[in-house]
Design a protein around this motif. Sequence first.
Motif, PDB file in Angstrom:
ATOM      1  N   ALA B  28       0.835  -1.205   0.000  1.00  0.00           N
ATOM      2  CA  ALA B  28       0.000   0.000   0.000  1.00  0.00           C
ATOM      3  C   ALA B  28       0.870   1.255   0.000  1.00  0.00           C
ATOM      4  O   ALA B  28       0.556   2.243  -0.654  1.00  0.00           O
ATOM      5  CB  ALA B  28      -0.907   0.002   1.231  1.00  0.00           C
ATOM      6  N   LEU B  29       1.996   1.180   0.724  1.00  0.00           N
ATOM      7  CA  LEU B  29       2.883   2.347   0.796  1.00  0.00           C
ATOM      8  C   LEU B  29       3.681   2.557  -0.493  1.00  0.00           C
ATOM      9  O   LEU B  29       4.265   3.607  -0.694  1.00  0.00           O
ATOM     10  CB  LEU B  29       3.852   2.198   1.984  1.00  0.00           C
ATOM     11  CG  LEU B  29       3.197   2.296   3.352  1.00  0.00           C
ATOM     12  CD1 LEU B  29       4.204   1.957   4.438  1.00  0.00           C
ATOM     13  CD2 LEU B  29       2.610   3.660   3.593  1.00  0.00           C
ATOM     14  N   LYS B  31       2.367   2.704  -3.307  1.00  0.00           N
ATOM     15  CA  LYS B  31       1.531   3.481  -4.218  1.00  0.00           C
ATOM     16  C   LYS B  31       1.356   4.887  -3.672  1.00  0.00           C
ATOM     17  O   LYS B  31       1.655   5.132  -2.511  1.00  0.00           O
ATOM     18  CB  LYS B  31       0.160   2.797  -4.350  1.00  0.00           C
ATOM     19  CG  LYS B  31       0.261   1.410  -4.974  1.00  0.00           C
ATOM     20  CD  LYS B  31      -1.038   0.659  -4.803  1.00  0.00           C
ATOM     21  CE  LYS B  31      -0.870  -0.793  -5.225  1.00  0.00           C
ATOM     22  NZ  LYS B  31      -1.970  -1.628  -4.754  1.00  0.00           N
ATOM     23  N   PRO B  33       1.481   9.340  -3.919  1.00  0.00           N
ATOM     24  CA  PRO B  33       2.437  10.397  -4.256  1.00  0.00           C
ATOM     25  C   PRO B  33       3.771  10.270  -3.524  1.00  0.00           C
ATOM     26  O   PRO B  33       4.782  10.747  -3.998  1.00  0.00           O
ATOM     27  CB  PRO B  33       1.711  11.679  -3.833  1.00  0.00           C
ATOM     28  CG  PRO B  33       0.672  11.245  -2.858  1.00  0.00           C
ATOM     29  CD  PRO B  33       0.285   9.861  -3.240  1.00  0.00           C
ATOM     30  N   LEU B  34       3.761   9.683  -2.354  1.00  0.00           N
ATOM     31  CA  LEU B  34       5.028   9.541  -1.626  1.00  0.00           C
ATOM     32  C   LEU B  34       5.457   8.073  -1.603  1.00  0.00           C
ATOM     33  O   LEU B  34       5.866   7.543  -0.572  1.00  0.00           O
ATOM     34  CB  LEU B  34       4.879  10.073  -0.197  1.00  0.00           C
ATOM     35  CG  LEU B  34       4.826  11.590  -0.057  1.00  0.00           C
ATOM     36  CD1 LEU B  34       4.533  11.997   1.367  1.00  0.00           C
ATOM     37  CD2 LEU B  34       6.104  12.233  -0.543  1.00  0.00           C
ATOM     38  N   TYR B 115      12.712   9.795   1.133  1.00  0.00           N
ATOM     39  CA  TYR B 115      12.703   8.537   1.882  1.00  0.00           C
ATOM     40  C   TYR B 115      12.577   8.816   3.388  1.00  0.00           C
ATOM     41  O   TYR B 115      11.828   8.147   4.099  1.00  0.00           O
ATOM     42  CB  TYR B 115      13.996   7.766   1.583  1.00  0.00           C
ATOM     43  CG  TYR B 115      14.035   6.388   2.178  1.00  0.00           C
ATOM     44  CD1 TYR B 115      13.435   5.315   1.537  1.00  0.00           C
ATOM     45  CD2 TYR B 115      14.664   6.153   3.393  1.00  0.00           C
ATOM     46  CE1 TYR B 115      13.457   4.045   2.099  1.00  0.00           C
ATOM     47  CE2 TYR B 115      14.692   4.895   3.954  1.00  0.00           C
ATOM     48  CZ  TYR B 115      14.099   3.844   3.301  1.00  0.00           C
ATOM     49  OH  TYR B 115      14.111   2.591   3.853  1.00  0.00           O
ATOM     50  N   LEU B 116      13.305   9.847   3.854  1.00  0.00           N
ATOM     51  CA  LEU B 116      13.239  10.209   5.279  1.00  0.00           C
ATOM     52  C   LEU B 116      11.823  10.652   5.651  1.00  0.00           C
ATOM     53  O   LEU B 116      11.294  10.260   6.700  1.00  0.00           O
ATOM     54  CB  LEU B 116      14.228  11.344   5.581  1.00  0.00           C
ATOM     55  CG  LEU B 116      15.709  10.948   5.597  1.00  0.00           C
ATOM     56  CD1 LEU B 116      16.599  12.173   5.641  1.00  0.00           C
ATOM     57  CD2 LEU B 116      16.006  10.060   6.803  1.00  0.00           C
ATOM     58  N   HIS B 118       9.147   9.748   4.234  1.00  0.00           N
ATOM     59  CA  HIS B 118       8.323   8.543   4.198  1.00  0.00           C
ATOM     60  C   HIS B 118       8.435   7.769   5.519  1.00  0.00           C
ATOM     61  O   HIS B 118       7.429   7.369   6.115  1.00  0.00           O
ATOM     62  CB  HIS B 118       8.802   7.671   3.031  1.00  0.00           C
ATOM     63  CG  HIS B 118       7.793   6.682   2.579  1.00  0.00           C
ATOM     64  ND1 HIS B 118       7.373   6.582   1.278  1.00  0.00           N
ATOM     65  CD2 HIS B 118       7.116   5.733   3.261  1.00  0.00           C
ATOM     66  CE1 HIS B 118       6.484   5.629   1.189  1.00  0.00           C
ATOM     67  NE2 HIS B 118       6.313   5.084   2.364  1.00  0.00           N
ATOM     68  N   MET B 119       9.682   7.560   5.968  1.00  0.00           N
ATOM     69  CA  MET B 119       9.890   6.797   7.205  1.00  0.00           C
ATOM     70  C   MET B 119       9.287   7.538   8.409  1.00  0.00           C
ATOM     71  O   MET B 119       8.662   6.938   9.281  1.00  0.00           O
ATOM     72  CB  MET B 119      11.393   6.568   7.451  1.00  0.00           C
ATOM     73  CG  MET B 119      12.077   5.637   6.483  1.00  0.00           C
ATOM     74  SD  MET B 119      11.399   3.975   6.527  1.00  0.00           S
ATOM     75  CE  MET B 119      10.732   3.824   4.873  1.00  0.00           C
ATOM     76  N   ALA B 121       6.833   9.612   8.355  1.00  0.00           N
ATOM     77  CA  ALA B 121       5.370   9.562   8.250  1.00  0.00           C
ATOM     78  C   ALA B 121       4.841   8.251   8.823  1.00  0.00           C
ATOM     79  O   ALA B 121       3.825   8.235   9.519  1.00  0.00           O
ATOM     80  CB  ALA B 121       4.954   9.719   6.789  1.00  0.00           C
ATOM     81  N   ILE B 122       5.550   7.166   8.557  1.00  0.00           N
ATOM     82  CA  ILE B 122       5.114   5.870   9.084  1.00  0.00           C
ATOM     83  C   ILE B 122       5.176   5.877  10.611  1.00  0.00           C
ATOM     84  O   ILE B 122       4.261   5.434  11.295  1.00  0.00           O
ATOM     85  CB  ILE B 122       6.010   4.733   8.518  1.00  0.00           C
ATOM     86  CG1 ILE B 122       5.757   4.559   7.021  1.00  0.00           C
ATOM     87  CG2 ILE B 122       5.738   3.416   9.248  1.00  0.00           C
ATOM     88  CD1 ILE B 122       6.731   3.617   6.330  1.00  0.00           C
TER      89      ILE B 122
END
Lengths: 203, 127
Positions: B28-29, B31, B33-34, B115-116, B118-119, B121-122
């Motif tokens: 899911a991640l 897909k 925009p990020l 990438y940072l 993204h991480m 955000a998780i």
Amino acid sequence: MISVTQMAQPSLSPRLHEHAAENLQFIRDTMARAADFTAVPGLGGVLMGLLAFAATFVAGPPSNTRAWLGIWLATAGAAVVTGVIAIQRKARRHNLPLSGPVVRRFALALVPALGVAVVLTAVFVQYGLTARLPGCWLLCYGAAVTSGGAFSVRPVPFMGVAFIALGALAFVAPADWGHFFMAAGFGALHILFGIVIARNYGG
Amino acid sequence: MGKAARNPSPERNRSTTPANRLAAEQAALDKGPLALDRLIHERLRLGIVSALAANERLTFNELKRLLQTTDGNLSVHARKLEEAGYVACDKTFAGRVPRTVYHLTPAGRRALDKYLVHMEAIIHAMK
């Protein structure tokens, strides 16, 4: 536009969260290690230590004489030359750069306290306090090594702190014990940490 | 309690195992925009990009020692990053010894920043 937070929140498991935290930690650790100045010469440190032992033997207890000061200033000059040559050799052997931001940061952290030592030496000599210079030199060198060590391999800042501790003790102890502190600091600490660095950080 | 609840179907059971759930979340991640950049998600490539983000230029040997990897492994992954335009390298000679120096490109820095984000955000999503 949907954000990652909005998109991921309903179904995120603790494992994915842990994985993301691990990745961030890995990035941080790698960046920290990459920013270290690693061309610190262990064997050069050992040589500098031996020079200090020789100077201690020749100069003897601190005194307000030009001869005592001259011996130690000459030794400091020889130690700087030894250190610079050792850094160049280690950098060449390991293909490490001797320019760029890492080296600049290390040098900028190291140099100010050494500059302070030069100024204080002149002041101590002018006021007849030459015999008290061991404490001053150990403290200033310790401060320089500790701050430079923040951008270098792990043993370096510990060595700096040990120098500072010896410097403080040297000021508390009688002035004519100064040569013992010089031997313990510039001699023994250089040799001890030099061996540790040489064994664990490639020479 | 109904029969379906007592005896869940194999299909339903498969989708709720921790491994499957993690895979589904990661898919899911991937897909949106990020989307996760798989190119730098791989550990060694992430290490190369992170090291070059902290140190303007690093030689092949420095990277090898820093990331504790082999010549072959490092060259394979560095080449992938080069092909993607994330890192660039200069090849020179120090005497007779060949010397390869890597640096991060603007595209590589943007990829690491993304990438940072993204991480983080998780991690924030779990708080």
